[in-house]
Design an enzyme around this catalytic site. Structure first.
Site, PDB file in Angstrom:
ATOM      1  N   GLY A   2      48.768  45.029  29.139  1.00 56.12           N
ATOM      2  CA  GLY A   2      47.950  44.335  30.119  1.00 56.12           C
ATOM      3  C   GLY A   2      47.490  42.981  29.619  1.00 56.12           C
ATOM      4  N   ASP A   3      46.548  42.398  30.348  1.00 57.45           N
ATOM      5  CA  ASP A   3      46.090  41.047  30.027  1.00 57.45           C
ATOM      6  C   ASP A   3      45.429  40.962  28.654  1.00 57.45           C
ATOM      7  OD1 ASP A   3      47.015  39.997  32.400  1.00 57.45           O
ATOM      8  OD2 ASP A   3      45.159  40.373  33.480  1.00 57.45           O
ATOM      9  N   GLY A   4      44.726  42.019  28.229  1.00 63.14           N
ATOM     10  CA  GLY A   4      44.082  42.001  26.923  1.00 63.14           C
ATOM     11  C   GLY A   4      45.091  41.953  25.790  1.00 63.14           C
ATOM     12  N   SER A  35      46.601  25.610  39.516  1.00 62.51           N
ATOM     13  CA  SER A  35      47.834  25.814  38.759  1.00 62.51           C
ATOM     14  C   SER A  35      47.546  25.858  37.268  1.00 62.51           C
ATOM     15  CB  SER A  35      48.823  24.674  39.050  1.00 62.51           C
ATOM     16  OG  SER A  35      49.914  24.707  38.142  1.00 62.51           O
ATOM     17  N   GLU A  77      38.643  40.554  27.651  1.00 60.47           N
ATOM     18  CA  GLU A  77      38.104  40.882  26.339  1.00 60.47           C
ATOM     19  C   GLU A  77      36.749  40.196  26.168  1.00 60.47           C
ATOM     20  OE1 GLU A  77      39.859  42.952  24.044  1.00 60.47           O
ATOM     21  OE2 GLU A  77      41.034  43.267  25.874  1.00 60.47           O
ATOM     22  N   GLU A  81      45.927  38.841  23.007  1.00 59.27           N
ATOM     23  CA  GLU A  81      46.050  38.925  21.548  1.00 59.27           C
ATOM     24  C   GLU A  81      47.298  38.197  21.064  1.00 59.27           C
ATOM     25  OE1 GLU A  81      46.327  42.261  17.976  1.00 59.27           O
ATOM     26  OE2 GLU A  81      45.569  42.864  19.947  1.00 59.27           O
ATOM     27  N   ASP A 139      48.738  22.265  35.313  1.00 58.04           N
ATOM     28  CA  ASP A 139      48.305  20.933  35.740  1.00 58.04           C
ATOM     29  C   ASP A 139      47.372  20.242  34.747  1.00 58.04           C
ATOM     30  OD1 ASP A 139      46.004  22.397  36.055  1.00 58.04           O
ATOM     31  OD2 ASP A 139      45.753  21.990  38.202  1.00 58.04           O
ATOM     32  N   SER A 168      51.811  48.131  17.748  1.00 57.82           N
ATOM     33  CA  SER A 168      50.518  47.598  17.319  1.00 57.82           C
ATOM     34  C   SER A 168      49.521  48.748  17.340  1.00 57.82           C
ATOM     35  CB  SER A 168      50.074  46.473  18.255  1.00 57.82           C
ATOM     36  OG  SER A 168      48.755  46.081  17.961  1.00 57.82           O
TER      37      SER A 168
END
Length: 307
Positions: free
Chosen positions: A74-76, A220, A281, A80, A223, A44
């Site tokens: 990572g989380d960003g 959680s 983000e 995406e 849930d 990417s």
């Protein structure tokens, strides 16, 4: 070993958190190729590319046999891919391999922070369904934050050192900033409205934020509910409260300075309008509407964490 998947696609950025991305890809591919008859490596290059590839997979222009997706980042980067999968309704399991500044949701999936070890764990993983938060027209897996959270995220995005440490998004943020900017808010959760003034608000789907764990024992991402935390003051008592584990039944009774509200549908407006951080983000500003989409996405989950 029988390969359970036909065709897997591994998405990655050249500028991920790995020092040597090409050697890292090679290590990861060793494990993933044992899971798939065919493994495609997909770079990417620009933000938004992963979403475009998801559209291509949906239309079968990419390939007609893709049945599992992997993401190294990572989380960003994961955010995406989540948006691409949700936008184009790809009912495909996702394997997450940590490789960025923050890898909070990999902890929720019981995956090791080391990319090589995590990729090996995926060999014995199983797919589980997780909730997704729809925030206006975007999708969020882990958290939504505003106020001090955004200031810290902007420090990280600017490339400066994370001055708040591992527990940046919650504890040290409150402790470090002595004169935070406050804002008025109107928050409605499942029809109940709360108004007030704060410098930080967090809506959590997952239990791990900014390298630390929210000490709510029954929080959680499976849930069907999101957990909203409103920080009412900036005393050191808040830091102490954050570090004490408790369940949602007694949070508001024993916690001073942080209100907790759980629900399925949230609307939030502020004065002035505030930037909103979604999984690291900063893509939105208030007002926002949040809807919990129960068990909307499949993620490969380890049976136990390999420390």
């Amino acid at each position: 070993m029988k390969q359970p998947y036909n065709h897997g696609v591994l998405f990655y950025h050249e500028h991920s958190g790995l020092k040597d991305i090409h050697n890292g890809i090679g290590e990861v591919a060793k494990s993933l190729s044992s899971m798939c008859k065919h493994l495609s490596l997909q770079l990417s290059e620009n933000k938004g590319d992963i979403i475009k590839y998801c559209k291509s997979i949906k239309n079968e222009n990419y390939s007609s046999d893709v049945d599992v997706l992997f993401i190294l980042g990572g989380d960003g980067t994961l955010n995406e891919l989540v948006n691409g999968v949700m936008q184009y309704q790809l009912n495909l399991p996702i394997g997450v391999i940590p490789g960025g500044t923050f890898n909070d949701f990999t902890k929720t999936l019981q995956l090791h922070p080391n990319f090589k070890t995590a990729s090996e764990q995926l060999l014995t993983s199983h797919a589980e369904s997780y909730d997704v938060l729809k925030v206006n027209d975007l999708y969020v897996l882990n958290f939504v934050g505003l106020g001090l959270i955004v200031q810290n995220a902007e420090n990280v995005q600017d490339g400066s050192k994370d001055i708040f440490g591992k527990f940046s998004y919650i504890g040290s943020t409150v402790k470090t900033l002595l004169n935070p900017v406050k804002f008025d808010f109107s928050l409605t959760v499942d029809g109940e409205t709360k108004e007030g003034n704060t410098s930080m608000m967090l809506i959590a789907n997952g239990p791990n934020i900014g390298g630390g764990q929210i000490p709510l024992t029954d929080l959680s991402p499976q849930d069907g509910r999101a957990n909203t935390f409103v920080f009412n003051d900036q005393t050191l008592n808040i830091l102490n409260d954050i570090l004490k584990k408790r369940d949602s039944m007694n949070w508001n009774e024993i916690t001073q300075g942080i209100d907790h509200i759980s629900g399925k549908h949230i609307t939030l407006s502020t004065n002035p309008s505030m930037k909103v951080d979604i999984d690291g983000e900063i893509n939105l500003e208030t007002p926002i509407e949040i809807q919990v989409l129960p068990k909307a996405i499949q993620l490969l989950t380890a049976t136990e964490q390999n420390n």
